[in-house]
Design a protein around this motif. Structure first.
Motif, mmCIF file in Angstrom:
data_model
loop_
_atom_site.group_PDB
_atom_site.id
_atom_site.type_symbol
_atom_site.label_atom_id
_atom_site.label_comp_id
_atom_site.label_asym_id
_atom_site.label_seq_id
_atom_site.Cartn_x
_atom_site.Cartn_y
_atom_site.Cartn_z
ATOM 1 N N GLY A 129 -20.079 -1.211 40.311
ATOM 2 C CA GLY A 129 -20.812 -1.171 38.959
ATOM 3 C C GLY A 129 -21.052 0.013 38.790
ATOM 4 N N LYS A 130 -20.379 1.672 40.037
ATOM 5 C CA LYS A 130 -20.751 2.521 39.494
ATOM 6 C C LYS A 130 -19.354 3.633 39.565
ATOM 7 N N TYR A 131 -18.205 2.603 40.207
ATOM 8 C CA TYR A 131 -17.353 2.856 39.762
ATOM 9 C C TYR A 131 -16.134 2.290 39.187
ATOM 10 N N TRP A 132 -16.689 0.884 39.695
ATOM 11 C CA TRP A 132 -15.281 0.355 39.507
ATOM 12 C C TRP A 132 -16.183 -1.822 38.834
ATOM 13 N N ILE A 133 -15.576 -1.664 37.845
ATOM 14 C CA ILE A 133 -16.026 -3.257 37.122
ATOM 15 C C ILE A 133 -15.655 -4.794 37.029
ATOM 16 N N LEU A 134 -15.988 -5.647 37.223
ATOM 17 C CA LEU A 134 -14.998 -6.944 36.739
ATOM 18 C C LEU A 134 -15.899 -7.379 35.283
ATOM 19 N N SER A 135 -15.214 -8.162 34.771
ATOM 20 C CA SER A 135 -15.228 -8.831 33.439
ATOM 21 C C SER A 135 -14.326 -9.843 33.047
ATOM 22 N N HIS A 136 -15.941 -10.497 32.481
ATOM 23 C CA HIS A 136 -15.334 -12.088 32.227
ATOM 24 C C HIS A 136 -15.383 -12.202 30.831
ATOM 25 N N LEU A 137 -13.512 -12.290 30.253
ATOM 26 C CA LEU A 137 -13.708 -11.752 28.724
ATOM 27 C C LEU A 137 -13.685 -13.640 27.920
ATOM 28 N N THR A 138 -14.606 -14.040 27.910
ATOM 29 C CA THR A 138 -14.887 -15.446 27.382
ATOM 30 C C THR A 138 -14.561 -14.905 25.490
ATOM 31 N N ASP A 139 -13.942 -14.451 25.018
ATOM 32 C CA ASP A 139 -13.823 -14.953 23.536
ATOM 33 C C ASP A 139 -12.369 -14.856 23.936
ATOM 34 N N ARG A 144 -10.521 -14.420 30.199
ATOM 35 C CA ARG A 144 -9.348 -13.730 30.829
ATOM 36 C C ARG A 144 -10.430 -13.269 31.621
ATOM 37 N N LEU A 145 -10.225 -12.244 33.247
ATOM 38 C CA LEU A 145 -10.504 -11.887 34.113
ATOM 39 C C LEU A 145 -10.110 -10.098 34.274
ATOM 40 N N ARG A 146 -10.710 -8.990 33.865
ATOM 41 C CA ARG A 146 -9.958 -7.761 33.802
ATOM 42 C C ARG A 146 -10.767 -7.146 35.094
ATOM 43 N N LEU A 147 -10.232 -6.116 35.845
ATOM 44 C CA LEU A 147 -10.324 -5.333 37.231
ATOM 45 C C LEU A 147 -10.671 -3.339 36.127
ATOM 46 N N THR A 148 -11.402 -2.657 35.772
ATOM 47 C CA THR A 148 -11.456 -1.520 35.221
ATOM 48 C C THR A 148 -11.772 -0.963 36.447
ATOM 49 N N VAL A 149 -11.000 0.457 36.528
ATOM 50 C CA VAL A 149 -11.898 1.150 37.613
ATOM 51 C C VAL A 149 -11.609 2.533 37.457
ATOM 52 N N GLY A 150 -12.386 3.681 36.652
ATOM 53 C CA GLY A 150 -12.685 4.750 36.426
ATOM 54 C C GLY A 150 -12.734 3.962 34.767
ATOM 55 N N ILE A 154 -6.879 -1.950 35.722
ATOM 56 C CA ILE A 154 -5.601 -1.682 36.988
ATOM 57 C C ILE A 154 -5.866 -3.377 36.795
ATOM 58 N N LEU A 155 -6.429 -4.720 36.349
ATOM 59 C CA LEU A 155 -5.769 -5.573 36.979
ATOM 60 C C LEU A 155 -6.170 -6.364 35.212
ATOM 61 N N GLY A 156 -5.099 -7.595 34.421
ATOM 62 C CA GLY A 156 -5.635 -8.397 33.957
ATOM 63 C C GLY A 156 -5.088 -9.892 34.298
ATOM 64 N N LEU A 157 -5.883 -10.561 33.966
ATOM 65 C CA LEU A 157 -5.358 -12.454 34.114
ATOM 66 C C LEU A 157 -5.923 -13.038 33.202
ATOM 67 N N ASP A 158 -4.892 -14.130 33.300
ATOM 68 C CA ASP A 158 -5.791 -15.437 32.290
ATOM 69 C C ASP A 158 -6.654 -15.843 33.378
ATOM 70 N N GLU A 159 -6.927 -16.476 32.697
ATOM 71 C CA GLU A 159 -7.887 -17.602 34.176
ATOM 72 C C GLU A 159 -7.247 -18.610 34.317
ATOM 73 N N LEU A 166 -0.281 -6.045 36.266
ATOM 74 C CA LEU A 166 -1.463 -4.363 37.189
ATOM 75 C C LEU A 166 -0.701 -3.532 36.492
ATOM 76 N N ARG A 167 -1.589 -2.822 36.963
ATOM 77 C CA ARG A 167 -1.174 -0.899 36.617
ATOM 78 C C ARG A 167 -1.344 -0.261 38.158
ATOM 79 N N SER A 168 0.063 0.179 37.651
ATOM 80 C CA SER A 168 0.122 1.144 39.202
ATOM 81 C C SER A 168 0.334 2.426 38.906
ATOM 82 N N HIS A 169 -0.010 3.707 39.945
ATOM 83 C CA HIS A 169 1.102 4.532 39.649
ATOM 84 C C HIS A 169 2.146 4.389 40.288
ATOM 85 N N ALA A 170 2.994 5.549 40.085
ATOM 86 C CA ALA A 170 4.675 5.157 39.801
ATOM 87 C C ALA A 170 5.241 5.674 41.100
#
Length: 430
Positions: A129-139, A144-150, A154-159, A166-170
């Motif tokens: 809640g301060k530096y990351w959230i997890l969202s549930h996109l029902t529309d 989908r579920l989405r992990l946002t950092v900053g 970083i992560l997205g996936l179909d439920e 996934l996004r990663s540093h190269a």
């Protein structure tokens, strides 16, 4: 499919590949201490200099995040052996009855999202809640579920678990590619796609990893360079701007956190099969054996029976010590594989030694276990190698094996196994 040539090593704020050692991932070698942070110095694709570079890179950013965590500790954590943050304490409370609601596929998707957050977000418990959230996109269809950092997803996936990205540093992945610890052809066969990520956030070098399903994504997260890349990117973006406080839904984070516990997602064994790929089932001898004059069918059957006896003896011994052993590891066809109670990974090649074949079997067994250990190390799996034989009359062979970093065990000396295995635990050569 991306290739190593299409992903040149990121420059500037990236993990360097200098001062490499011959040690493998997870080897408890020289320990480098910076403040309160410790890290094993040595890896096939990283070393202590890389940790120092990351620590300097993170410390150069002025961020409120450093009031919660220390840049040097986070740099060490990036390269630590993959393990999620503890289930307790959770960031938020959640209704214990929630887990009985969703169907199995949805539950697994939520478990995976919670597990990834606990695995790759810096100090996930205290930064939710301060530096990351997890969202549930029902529309979306499917949801989908989405992990946002900053500011970065970083992560997205179909439920339903049918697609994961996934996004990663190269830098860690490219470094591992350079030394053969990541095989993009193998990734391609599994349906994993890696491409340069063009999102403009903080000018970091990123790759986008796409998986066709949850099982493949779980396999991908067995690869230490991938976890290191996700952690490095998460640390970097978490230290940047964050404007999603108003979108934080603690119940979403709590549900995923709880799901990761209920589906055993809190344990790395959930992704690595408990230290082996499948249960040991023994050797099946066919009824029709070759009839050539030089072929001794009775000796062949006796050898198979002895091999099975040795395997079952070792499995029973390990079971009494609290460890479960099985066959295969990360797709490599080892005779037996297991983790001890402290989490150290072992592999064993088992050879029956009958009249007249001792030297041949010892030479063959040593070569095979070295082959398996090398192939596992190339995929980022560090393991202590064991050669188990019926007996050994040549006193030189324990030293011959030890020179190659292999522990030689004989069936006739089973009472000595516990001390020898304890002494060898965590010793990895490559």
């Amino acid at each position: 499919m991306a290739s190593a040539e299409s992903h040149p090593r990121p420059q500037g704020e990236a993990v360097t590949a200098s001062h490499r050692t011959d040690a493998t991932w997870g080897l408890p070698g020289d320990v480098v201490r910076r403040g309160d942070a410790e890290v094993d110095a040595g890896g096939t694709w990283w070393d202590a200099g890389d940790v120092e570079d990351v620590a300097e890179m993170l410390a150069s950013r002025r961020s409120r995040l450093w009031q919660v965590v220390n840049p040097a500790e986070m740099a060490a954590w990036v390269f630590e052996e993959p393990a999620p943050s503890p289930v307790d304490p959770a960031p938020v409370d959640v209704d214990d009855g929630w887990g009985s609601g969703p169907d199995e596929a949805v539950h697994e998707a939520w478990a995976f999202a919670g597990w990834v957050a606990r695995m790759v977000v810096p100090d996930a418990t205290n930064t939710a809640g301060k530096y990351w959230i997890l969202s549930h996109l029902t529309d979306a269809v499917p949801a989908r579920l989405r992990l946002t950092v900053g500011v970065l997803e970083i992560l997205g996936l179909d439920e339903t678990g049918e697609r994961v990205w996934l996004r990663s540093h190269a830098a860690p992945i490219v470094s591992a590619m350079d030394v053969g610890a990541v095989d993009l052809e193998d990734w391609g066969r599994r349906g994993i796609d890696m491409e340069e990520d063009g999102t403009k956030t903080l000018a970091e070098e990123k790759v986008l990893l796409s998986c066709p399903d949850l099982d493949t994504a779980r396999w991908l997260l067995r690869q230490p360079p991938v976890v290191a890349g996700l952690r490095l990117l998460s640390c970097w973006v978490a230290a940047g701007p964050y404007s999603f406080e108003g979108r934080y839904r603690p119940e979403i984070v709590g549900r995923a956190w709880r799901a990761s516990e209920l589906l055993a997602g809190d344990d790395i064994d959930a992704l690595t099969g408990g230290g082996f790929d499948r249960p040991y089932t023994g050797v099946t001898m066919t009824g029709d054996l070759p009839a050539q004059r030089s072929f001794d069918a009775d000796a062949y059957r006796a050898g198979g029976d002895e091999h099975d006896r040795l395997c079952r003896s070792l499995i029973a011994h390990l079971s009494r010590s609290g460890s479960a052993a099985g066959s295969g590891l990360a797709g490599v066809n080892v005779d037996l594989a297991w983790r001890d109670v402290d989490g150290h990974q072992f592999i064993a090649e088992v050879k029956s030694v009958l009249a007249g074949n001792e030297v041949e079997q010892l030479r063959l067994g040593l070569g095979q276990v070295l082959d398996y250990r090398h192939r596992l190390a190339a995929h980022g799996v560090a393991a202590t190698a064991v050669l188990l034989v019926s007996h050994c009359t040549d006193p030189a062979w324990p030293a011959i094996c030890a020179d190659s970093g292999v522990l030689l065990l004989t069936a006739e000396e089973e009472p000595t196994w516990p001390a020898k295995l304890d002494a060898a635990a965590g010793t990895v050569h490559g």
